[in-house]
Design a protein around this motif. Structure first.
Motif, PDB file in Angstrom:
ATOM      1  N   LEU B 164       1.507  16.152  -0.157  1.00  0.00           N
ATOM      2  CA  LEU B 164       1.414  16.260  -1.618  1.00  0.00           C
ATOM      3  C   LEU B 164       0.060  16.793  -2.086  1.00  0.00           C
ATOM      4  O   LEU B 164      -0.089  17.209  -3.229  1.00  0.00           O
ATOM      5  CB  LEU B 164       1.731  14.907  -2.258  1.00  0.00           C
ATOM      6  CG  LEU B 164       3.197  14.484  -2.043  1.00  0.00           C
ATOM      7  CD1 LEU B 164       3.386  12.996  -2.290  1.00  0.00           C
ATOM      8  CD2 LEU B 164       4.143  15.305  -2.910  1.00  0.00           C
ATOM      9  N   GLU B 165      -0.918  16.794  -1.185  1.00  0.00           N
ATOM     10  CA  GLU B 165      -2.208  17.423  -1.514  1.00  0.00           C
ATOM     11  C   GLU B 165      -2.103  18.951  -1.447  1.00  0.00           C
ATOM     12  O   GLU B 165      -2.905  19.661  -2.046  1.00  0.00           O
ATOM     13  CB  GLU B 165      -3.295  16.919  -0.554  1.00  0.00           C
ATOM     14  CG  GLU B 165      -3.721  15.483  -0.883  1.00  0.00           C
ATOM     15  CD  GLU B 165      -4.516  14.809   0.241  1.00  0.00           C
ATOM     16  OE1 GLU B 165      -4.790  15.445   1.277  1.00  0.00           O
ATOM     17  OE2 GLU B 165      -4.843  13.614   0.078  1.00  0.00           O
ATOM     18  N   TYR B 167       1.152  20.813  -1.517  1.00  0.00           N
ATOM     19  CA  TYR B 167       2.473  21.386  -1.814  1.00  0.00           C
ATOM     20  C   TYR B 167       3.171  20.476  -2.809  1.00  0.00           C
ATOM     21  O   TYR B 167       2.935  19.271  -2.830  1.00  0.00           O
ATOM     22  CB  TYR B 167       3.245  21.446  -0.483  1.00  0.00           C
ATOM     23  CG  TYR B 167       4.653  21.971  -0.491  1.00  0.00           C
ATOM     24  CD1 TYR B 167       4.983  23.185  -1.091  1.00  0.00           C
ATOM     25  CD2 TYR B 167       5.672  21.266   0.172  1.00  0.00           C
ATOM     26  CE1 TYR B 167       6.284  23.660  -1.054  1.00  0.00           C
ATOM     27  CE2 TYR B 167       6.970  21.737   0.219  1.00  0.00           C
ATOM     28  CZ  TYR B 167       7.278  22.942  -0.396  1.00  0.00           C
ATOM     29  OH  TYR B 167       8.556  23.412  -0.348  1.00  0.00           O
ATOM     30  N   SER B 168       3.994  21.052  -3.684  1.00  0.00           N
ATOM     31  CA  SER B 168       4.735  20.246  -4.659  1.00  0.00           C
ATOM     32  C   SER B 168       6.230  20.346  -4.398  1.00  0.00           C
ATOM     33  O   SER B 168       6.924  21.108  -5.073  1.00  0.00           O
ATOM     34  CB  SER B 168       4.436  20.718  -6.083  1.00  0.00           C
ATOM     35  OG  SER B 168       3.139  20.355  -6.443  1.00  0.00           O
ATOM     36  N   ASP B 170      10.285  19.400  -4.262  1.00  0.00           N
ATOM     37  CA  ASP B 170      11.260  18.639  -5.046  1.00  0.00           C
ATOM     38  C   ASP B 170      11.692  17.397  -4.265  1.00  0.00           C
ATOM     39  O   ASP B 170      12.006  16.366  -4.838  1.00  0.00           O
ATOM     40  CB  ASP B 170      12.516  19.490  -5.313  1.00  0.00           C
ATOM     41  CG  ASP B 170      12.185  20.802  -6.012  1.00  0.00           C
ATOM     42  OD1 ASP B 170      11.455  20.750  -7.021  1.00  0.00           O
ATOM     43  OD2 ASP B 170      12.641  21.867  -5.538  1.00  0.00           O
ATOM     44  N   GLY B 193       3.050  11.746  -5.949  1.00  0.00           N
ATOM     45  CA  GLY B 193       3.982  12.837  -6.210  1.00  0.00           C
ATOM     46  C   GLY B 193       4.266  13.017  -7.694  1.00  0.00           C
ATOM     47  O   GLY B 193       3.995  12.137  -8.516  1.00  0.00           O
ATOM     48  N   ASN B 194       4.814  14.184  -7.998  1.00  0.00           N
ATOM     49  CA  ASN B 194       5.181  14.485  -9.368  1.00  0.00           C
ATOM     50  C   ASN B 194       6.712  14.524  -9.415  1.00  0.00           C
ATOM     51  O   ASN B 194       7.319  15.574  -9.278  1.00  0.00           O
ATOM     52  CB  ASN B 194       4.568  15.835  -9.758  1.00  0.00           C
ATOM     53  CG  ASN B 194       4.910  16.210 -11.186  1.00  0.00           C
ATOM     54  OD1 ASN B 194       5.367  15.377 -11.972  1.00  0.00           O
ATOM     55  ND2 ASN B 194       4.720  17.476 -11.520  1.00  0.00           N
ATOM     56  N   ASN B 195       7.302  13.324  -9.535  1.00  0.00           N
ATOM     57  CA  ASN B 195       8.752  13.236  -9.655  1.00  0.00           C
ATOM     58  C   ASN B 195       9.483  13.757  -8.415  1.00  0.00           C
ATOM     59  O   ASN B 195      10.527  14.389  -8.524  1.00  0.00           O
ATOM     60  CB  ASN B 195       9.185  14.049 -10.894  1.00  0.00           C
ATOM     61  CG  ASN B 195      10.438  13.459 -11.514  1.00  0.00           C
ATOM     62  OD1 ASN B 195      10.803  12.305 -11.237  1.00  0.00           O
ATOM     63  ND2 ASN B 195      11.117  14.238 -12.323  1.00  0.00           N
ATOM     64  N   VAL B 196       8.893  13.501  -7.237  1.00  0.00           N
ATOM     65  CA  VAL B 196       9.494  13.992  -5.996  1.00  0.00           C
ATOM     66  C   VAL B 196      10.521  12.985  -5.477  1.00  0.00           C
ATOM     67  O   VAL B 196      10.287  11.778  -5.488  1.00  0.00           O
ATOM     68  CB  VAL B 196       8.382  14.303  -4.954  1.00  0.00           C
ATOM     69  CG1 VAL B 196       7.546  13.084  -4.657  1.00  0.00           C
ATOM     70  CG2 VAL B 196       8.969  14.828  -3.659  1.00  0.00           C
ATOM     71  N   ASN B 295      12.788  23.111  -3.103  1.00  0.00           N
ATOM     72  CA  ASN B 295      11.545  23.096  -2.327  1.00  0.00           C
ATOM     73  C   ASN B 295      11.485  21.780  -1.571  1.00  0.00           C
ATOM     74  O   ASN B 295      11.393  20.712  -2.186  1.00  0.00           O
ATOM     75  CB  ASN B 295      10.332  23.222  -3.244  1.00  0.00           C
ATOM     76  CG  ASN B 295      10.251  24.588  -3.873  1.00  0.00           C
ATOM     77  OD1 ASN B 295      10.348  25.597  -3.179  1.00  0.00           O
ATOM     78  ND2 ASN B 295      10.093  24.623  -5.185  1.00  0.00           N
TER      79      ASN B 295
END
Lengths: 312, 312
Positions: B164-165, B167-168, B170, B193-196, B295
């Motif tokens: 997560l550092e 790559y973003s 899904d 994470g951003n909503n992963v 992703n």
């Protein structure tokens, strides 16, 4: 003309977006076994599975810069064929490849996947060259030779250039077949290295480069029987003089030591090296009197091993 | 207490000099086959060949920080045993490991090389636990459980933290055996994470985690016969609740699809994934309705395959 320092720099910037800048990897237990510090330059992780993508990209895109829109052709036992087919597809041009009929199944399949046109021939240099001449005449293609081409040499040199941007080895080792990688490596070491020695590794069963180098007289490779399928070819008119001038030594290794080194790389380092690539580690293991205590970079030339016929 | 965001950050800085920050790798042809963008987090290139080095390093060095100088012990089918033996050697303490007698030869050899003391037992959870209890009593060792330990979970979480550092995604997919990697991954996804979404992959032949997850009731794994030797264990008392709360879905895959995915990773991506690791790609290949166009990050948990018994 022999590629200059500027030619190598231009080649690198030309191909950067078509290749991986591959990682250097170390393995504690292999270092311990060899008594040396070894950084593996993982061209097995290169696009199309081998360093050949560097040279093929440089040769094809340099052609395209000059307005070329025709067809390209080559003969190759596999990795150059894959690399050329892949880059031709990117460039939007047709690739025609002549492959010896004993090429690895996996390499043939990969070339087919890039939609290149394949013609098979018997596995001698003569047959490869005469078949290629016929194909080139039929389809009016320009030859992109797998190694005896200065643009190919300049492209292959970028692997060692990348090593020297990240690491200061005492010695760089490359395997030698036709000498494209080795001559490029030697040029990069000269232009970008700080007094770095260049060694080459070759199977005893295909020792034409060593015989040529030691005698300073070209000795051809005649249908050699080595597991290192990428190292069966002879040196070229363009690669041999560069190698004579800029390589420090060529060392040979037995088939057994190649298999042992290959297995060690797979098992301990998780680096899938094809046999040709393992020759370089084999010479390090066989010659502690030369390599012990040294900082070494080994170019892992490719990873296209045949998973149905592993040599152990 | 369930590891907090700060616990994960502390774990990562505690272990950083003992582990590799492993690369993310992509493979054009696998992306094409799956119709998705997949980044493989290559824990097969981790120290001792698997993500287990993260948890073991965190658990042992956290103990050492508190002044511990005794012995550590565990039961493990291989990767945790290697990881714990390796880090114990660094820490200068003794490691005692109980291994099921059907563990891979290569994993046993690696543990022996780190000079750990091995006791073999029959391959059931009961035998592993009773043998370990005996060993711990004999040598007065502290247990470092392979997954049911919050320090282990916090250590394993650092793999997803690193993803997560860079790559973003899904979706992050981890294989699930005892649930140490999966529960850590779910915590890291929640904290960093951003909503992963977090998916887990499990062999059909060892579907205890899926049965447990779907029924919200612990179902044990009883001597399952799957090629994915790292995924034969049951969920733990500590891992199961985290998984229930923070994992989105567990999907299973056939043995055939594991072998197919493993071969694809070796042949196309040159990533030596052990079967347990290939389960994650197998579920992507089997469920285009879920994964197409996404992703995805796949944690390649380890690369300690038995080169004498490849499954093709």
């Amino acid at each position: 003309m022999i590629p200059s320092k500027d030619d190598l720099i231009r080649a690198h910037s030309r191909i950067k977006s078509y290749i991986h800048s591959t990682p250097l990897m170390r393995c504690e237990s292999i270092d311990k076994i060899c008594g040396a510090t070894i950084q593996f330059k993982c061209e097995n992780l290169q696009k199309a599975g081998a360093f050949k993508s560097r040279g093929a990209s440089n040769a094809v895109f340099k052609l395209m810069e000059s307005g070329f829109t025709g067809r390209v052709a080559t003969h190759s036992s596999g990795n150059h064929a894959q690399a050329l087919s892949r880059v031709a597809k990117f460039a939007g041009i047709e690739a025609h490849v002549v492959m010896p009929e004993n090429s690895l199944k996996s390499k043939i399949a990969a070339v087919q996947e890039y939609h290149a046109d394949i013609t098979f021939c018997i596995p001698t240099l003569e047959a490869r060259e005469s078949t290629l001449a016929k194909v080139m005449q039929e389809v009016e293609a320009v030859e992109i030779h797998p190694y005896d081409n200065y643009d190919i040499i300049a492209g292959q040199a970028t692997a060692a250039k990348e090593i020297l941007e990240d690491y200061s080895p005492d010695i760089i080792i490359a395997p030698v077949g036709g000498g494209g990688l080795l001559s490029g490596t030697a040029l990069a070491a000269k232009y970008f290295g700080n007094n770095v020695k260049v060694f080459a590794a070759e199977p005893e069963m295909a020792n034409d480069a060593k015989l040529s180098f030691d005698s300073k007289t070209f000795v051809p490779s005649v249908n050699p029987q080595t597991i290192a399928d990428g190292l069966r070819t002879s040196l070229g008119d363009l690669t041999f003089p560069i190698i004579l001038d800029h390589v420090d030594e060529i060392l040979t290794c037995s088939e057994d030591s190649i298999v042992k080194a290959m297995r060690l790389m797979w098992e301990r380092a998780k680096i899938m090296a094809e046999p040709s690539s393992a020759a370089a580690l084999a010479i390090v293991m066989n010659h502690p009197e030369i390599f012990k205590g040294k900082n070494i970079a080994i170019i892992v030339s490719g990873g296209n091993a045949d998973l149905d016929n592993l040599p152990w």
